[in-house]
Design a protein around this motif. Structure first.
Motif, PDB file in Angstrom:
ATOM      1  N   TYR A 108      47.793 -16.619  -1.180  1.00 18.55           N
ATOM      2  CA  TYR A 108      47.817 -15.471  -2.086  1.00 18.55           C
ATOM      3  C   TYR A 108      49.215 -14.872  -2.194  1.00 18.55           C
ATOM      4  CZ  TYR A 108      47.265 -10.784  -3.893  1.00 18.55           C
ATOM      5  OH  TYR A 108      47.430  -9.642  -4.630  1.00 18.55           O
ATOM      6  N   LYS A 109      49.856 -14.652  -1.047  1.00 19.92           N
ATOM      7  CA  LYS A 109      51.136 -13.955  -1.038  1.00 19.92           C
ATOM      8  C   LYS A 109      52.281 -14.809  -1.566  1.00 19.92           C
ATOM      9  CE  LYS A 109      49.798 -10.809   2.671  1.00 19.92           C
ATOM     10  NZ  LYS A 109      50.118 -10.284   4.020  1.00 19.92           N
ATOM     11  N   ALA A 110      52.068 -16.104  -1.626  1.00 12.88           N
ATOM     12  CA  ALA A 110      53.103 -16.985  -2.191  1.00 12.88           C
ATOM     13  C   ALA A 110      53.042 -17.023  -3.719  1.00 12.88           C
ATOM     14  CB  ALA A 110      52.959 -18.390  -1.626  1.00 12.88           C
ATOM     15  N   ILE A 146      42.246  -7.848   2.403  1.00 19.15           N
ATOM     16  CA  ILE A 146      41.337  -8.441   1.423  1.00 19.15           C
ATOM     17  C   ILE A 146      42.158  -8.877   0.214  1.00 19.15           C
ATOM     18  CG2 ILE A 146      39.335  -8.029  -0.059  1.00 19.15           C
ATOM     19  CD1 ILE A 146      38.511  -5.830   1.949  1.00 19.15           C
ATOM     20  N   TYR A 147      41.832 -10.047  -0.311  1.00 21.95           N
ATOM     21  CA  TYR A 147      42.597 -10.598  -1.425  1.00 21.95           C
ATOM     22  C   TYR A 147      41.745 -10.701  -2.687  1.00 21.95           C
ATOM     23  CZ  TYR A 147      45.037 -11.964   2.797  1.00 21.95           C
ATOM     24  OH  TYR A 147      45.639 -11.943   4.030  1.00 21.95           O
ATOM     25  N   PRO A 148      42.367 -10.512  -3.851  1.00 23.44           N
ATOM     26  CA  PRO A 148      41.626 -10.670  -5.107  1.00 23.44           C
ATOM     27  C   PRO A 148      41.447 -12.125  -5.514  1.00 23.44           C
ATOM     28  CG  PRO A 148      43.888 -10.044  -5.575  1.00 23.44           C
ATOM     29  CD  PRO A 148      43.740 -10.007  -4.076  1.00 23.44           C
ATOM     30  N   GLN A 149      42.002 -13.028  -4.725  1.00 24.33           N
ATOM     31  CA  GLN A 149      41.933 -14.451  -5.039  1.00 24.33           C
ATOM     32  C   GLN A 149      40.846 -15.131  -4.228  1.00 24.33           C
ATOM     33  OE1 GLN A 149      45.602 -16.856  -5.148  1.00 24.33           O
ATOM     34  NE2 GLN A 149      44.680 -18.180  -3.613  1.00 24.33           N
ATOM     35  N   GLN A 150      39.932 -15.799  -4.904  1.00 29.94           N
ATOM     36  CA  GLN A 150      38.922 -16.579  -4.209  1.00 29.94           C
ATOM     37  C   GLN A 150      39.504 -17.923  -3.773  1.00 29.94           C
ATOM     38  OE1 GLN A 150      36.261 -16.394  -7.658  1.00 29.94           O
ATOM     39  NE2 GLN A 150      34.647 -15.680  -6.287  1.00 29.94           N
ATOM     40  N   THR A 151      38.987 -18.444  -2.680  1.00 30.35           N
ATOM     41  CA  THR A 151      39.365 -19.795  -2.273  1.00 30.35           C
ATOM     42  C   THR A 151      38.933 -20.776  -3.353  1.00 30.35           C
ATOM     43  OG1 THR A 151      39.159 -19.238   0.058  1.00 30.35           O
ATOM     44  CG2 THR A 151      39.003 -21.565  -0.516  1.00 30.35           C
TER      45      THR A 151
END
Length: 369
Positions: A108-110, A146-151
């Motif tokens: 996510y952070k990349a 928590i991330y807004p990106q799903q795996t």
């Protein structure tokens, strides 16, 4: 406290079947992924290698990276640097919860690059949830993100997980039953009607009922290397059902007191050898003591004994702590960022301290003669 409800329900694709890894190359190509960072532990890779395809034969370049051991900010930044410097298209995480959480955070952070997860243990819901539990490099827990990106994809090869350490599986069962105890009060007192919260509570219910009914048999089968229906059901409950609780329920179904106690226990180096779920199982009893649910504690007692889960501080290698040291744990459980502030009963340091002391007496009364 105003709670939000943003459902982040599941990975985009989830496959749990024998030979699941055979889907990996085609899944990467379907996502236009040509160059990947492959993050893994040593032991997990050894277990998984017999089942993994050779991605290079499929024209996919792999940058192999050995995990350093903690899902820490330093480790996450190391992965981000590799992703960016080598201009990779995705990150694959193969291993236990900390490996998977590191992959999710780095992906996510990349820049929201795709994340593919291959769990090699069923010790938590890390393969399912779109969050990461973060630690310092020394193993002390510092919270979660928590991330807004799903795996993008999760592939579960049951034979790999069946060959994983049984104690990790037991810890996963313990972490899973916590989903019911931590979310139940929040969901009961929800200030809104929502089908998402209904599904969250039903998932939480299964997180308790399936392990209570099948976990002992599943553990026996795992020790014998038997890929049984009981084992598969419990394994997927650890991964999927536990992830669905927060996936549907968001802040109405977050971890509360039990995980706050887990986090507080990590300030004691004596507990660092204990698995996450084992410390959480102790936290469940502290939470039930806070809520004065003594009948439920007695109901769980045979299950805890059967799985050799901790009932007291001595079971956590913390025998002989002074009252001051116990209070330090309680203080840590109430730090401003603690999950315990989500608990509807508005706990205090004294609440947690008294519950730990009360649990010590309850454990003594229920010790096996």
């Amino acid at each position: 406290m105003t709670l939000q409800l943003v459902s982040r329900i599941a990975p985009q694709e989830y496959v749990s079947e024998v030979c699941a890894y055979n889907r990996l190359a085609s899944a990467l190509k379907d996502r236009f992924i040509k160059r990947v960072l492959f993050l893994h532990g040593t032991k997990s890779m050894t277990k998984a290698v017999p089942f993994l395809p050779d991605l290079s034969e499929e024209g996919i370049e792999v940058v192999d990276v050995l995990f350093n051991g903690e899902c820490s900010n330093n480790e996450i930044e190391r992965m981000i640097d590799i992703l960016k410097n080598k201009q990779l298209d995705a990150i694959i995480g193969l291993g236990g919860g900390k490996v998977l959480d590191t992959a999710k955070a780095a992906g996510y952070k990349a820049g929201a690059v795709p994340v593919i997860l291959l769990p090699t243990m069923a010790s938590n819901c890390a393969a399912w949830s779109c969050l990461s539990v973060l630690y310092k490099d020394n193993g002390e827990c510092i919270g979660h993100e928590i991330y807004p990106q799903q795996t993008s994809l999760v592939l579960v090869e049951p034979r790999v997980i069946l060959d994983s350490p049984v104690d990790y599986f037991v810890a996963g069962v313990a972490d899973t039953i916590a989903k019911w105890y931590e979310s139940d009060l929040l969901l009961q007192q929800a200030d809104r009607k929502s089908i998402a919260l209904f599904f969250s509570r039903e998932a939480a219910r299964q997180c308790l009922e399936i392990p209570l009914a099948h976990a002992e048999k599943a553990i026996q089968d795992m020790k014998q290397g038997k890929l049984s229906e009981d084992w598969v059901q419990v394994m997927e409950t650890n991964i999927m059902a536990s992830g669905l609780v927060g996936g549907f329920g968001d802040e109405y179904a977050r971890a509360t007191a039990a995980h706050a106690v887990h986090d507080a226990l990590t300030i004691r180096p004596e507990t660092h050898h204990l698995l996450h779920g084992i410390k959480v199982s102790y936290g469940i009893l502290v939470e039930l003591m806070i809520e004065k649910k003594y009948e439920e504690m007695n109901r769980l007692l045979p299950f805890y004994r059967a799985l050799n889960l901790p009932l007291s501080l001595s079971d956590l290698s913390l025998s002989g702590l002074s009252n001051t040291e116990i209070r330090e744990i309680a203080v840590s459980a109430l730090k401003p960022t603690s999950l315990i502030h989500m608990h509807p009963m508005k706990c205090t340091v004294d609440t947690v301290y008294d519950a730990i002391i009360g649990l010590e007496e309850w454990a003594r009364q229920n010790s096996v003669k």
